[in-house]
Design an enzyme around this catalytic site. Structure first.
Site, short mmCIF file in Angstrom:
data_model
loop_
_atom_site.label_atom_id
_atom_site.label_comp_id
_atom_site.label_asym_id
_atom_site.label_seq_id
_atom_site.Cartn_x
_atom_site.Cartn_y
_atom_site.Cartn_z
N HIS A 16 0.88 -1.18 0.00
CA HIS A 16 0.00 0.00 0.00
C HIS A 16 0.91 1.22 0.00
CE1 HIS A 16 -3.62 2.21 2.11
NE2 HIS A 16 -3.11 2.91 1.10
N HIS A 183 -9.59 1.43 -1.34
CA HIS A 183 -9.47 2.09 -0.05
C HIS A 183 -10.84 2.15 0.63
CE1 HIS A 183 -5.55 3.34 -1.38
NE2 HIS A 183 -5.37 4.15 -0.36
N GLU A 186 -10.73 3.19 6.57
CA GLU A 186 -9.84 4.00 7.41
C GLU A 186 -10.70 4.94 8.25
OE1 GLU A 186 -5.68 6.50 7.37
OE2 GLU A 186 -6.93 6.63 5.57
N ASP A 265 1.76 6.76 2.35
CA ASP A 265 2.44 7.94 1.77
C ASP A 265 3.62 8.30 2.67
OD1 ASP A 265 0.38 8.57 -0.35
OD2 ASP A 265 -0.87 8.80 1.43
#
Length: 303
Positions: A16, A183, A186, A265
């Site tokens: 990811h 995604h 989250e 990220d």
């Protein structure tokens, strides 16, 4: 206790990773030619993160060379962390930067070839829900049928509205044997995780930590052998998890769900896979043996 360097030495995957934001800030700033104020830092959800992207990182990437440079920076930093398998997402919007699909595919192939002897780089086609659906419908089938991409990922607002727009693309990916990811979970709940998995027939979920709210959904994921590619530091930095000590990865792992530990990220969250694993052990969230099992079982899937 193992050190960060001990974790670096272990074969591992990063499943990811958005490659346009997948490098260290220390790698990015000299290339970008500027510093982002008060960065990296804990942020107030995705809204603040997208403000930084809109004001700084997106305007800096304008050409095919810029995109190539970003991919190379991210792959180089993954290699430095001992990542042996990288499923790195390359946003379909970069077709524009490359001047067309053919040039985009050529660029991805060249980057892959450049790292052939350093890492098992498995390009992933990333699609944002807020990007033009007409362009995605035009470009995605060409990209998927090229044979260059091993997986596909959908990201953006974790809501069901609009997911039907991507149904045919995910069905094509399944027909071609391309792994399907999205995604969800989250900032959304367990119900949404189940809904996305069922609708898209996902093999893997990016994040998925909302599933921990419902034991029935955890059992559903276990029964389907669905893997969650979890990014603990991202979850904490964006406020999806209150703290590392309270992160639901512990419950998810103990429920027998397949997981990976990934970076998301790296530019924003500043923790490699190895550093996150070290932190999880130090916080008594996971044990060294659990981390080793996660590494061994996930790497084995690619052999």
């Amino acid at each position: 206790m193992m050190s960060v360097s001990d974790f670096i030495s272990l074969p591992k995957i990063d499943a990811h990773n958005h490659l346009n934001l997948g490098m260290r800030y220390a790698s990015y700033a000299p290339w970008a030619g500027f510093y982002i104020p008060n960065f990296p830092r804990k942020m107030n959800g995705l809204g603040e993160m997208h403000e930084i992207i809109g004001n700084f990182t997106r305007p800096r990437a304008k050409t095919m060379k810029d995109v190539t440079d970003l991919l190379v920076l991210s792959l180089t930093d993954a290699v430095a962390d001992g990542v042996t398998v990288l499923e790195g997402s390359i946003d379909i919007g970069f077709v524009i930067h490359c001047g067309g699909v053919d040039n985009f595919l050529k660029m991805v192939q060249e980057v892959k070839d450049r790292f052939t002897n350093k890492i098992n780089f498995r390009p992933e086609l990333g699609m944002g829900k807020t990007f033009g659906i007409d362009k995605i419908r035009e470009w995605a089938p060409i990209c998927l049928e090229s044979g260059l991409f091993n997986s596909i990922d959908l990201y953006g607002p974790e809501v069901e509205d609009g997911i039907e727009d991507f149904d045919k693309i995910f069905k094509l990916a399944g027909k071609l044997g391309i792994k399907r990811k999205a995604h969800v979970g989250e900032f959304s709940d367990a119900k949404s995780v189940r809904r996305f998995v069922e609708f898209f027939e996902l093999e893997e979920v990016q994040h998925g930590i909302g599933a921990a709210q419902d034991d029935a959904v955890l059992q559903f994921l276990k029964d389907r052998n669905t893997r969650l590619n979890i990014t603990p530091e991202s979850n904490v930095m964006l406020g999806a998890a209150k703290s590392l000590e309270e992160h639901p990865i512990k419950k998810i792992v103990e429920a027998g769900i397949r997981v990976s530990i990934s970076t998301d990220d790296l530019l924003f969250f500043n923790k490699s896979v190895s550093e996150q694993c070290f932190d999880l052990v130090r916080a008594n969230v996971l044990t060294v043996d659990q981390i080793k099992e996660i590494f061994a079982s996930t790497v084995a899937e690619y052999q």
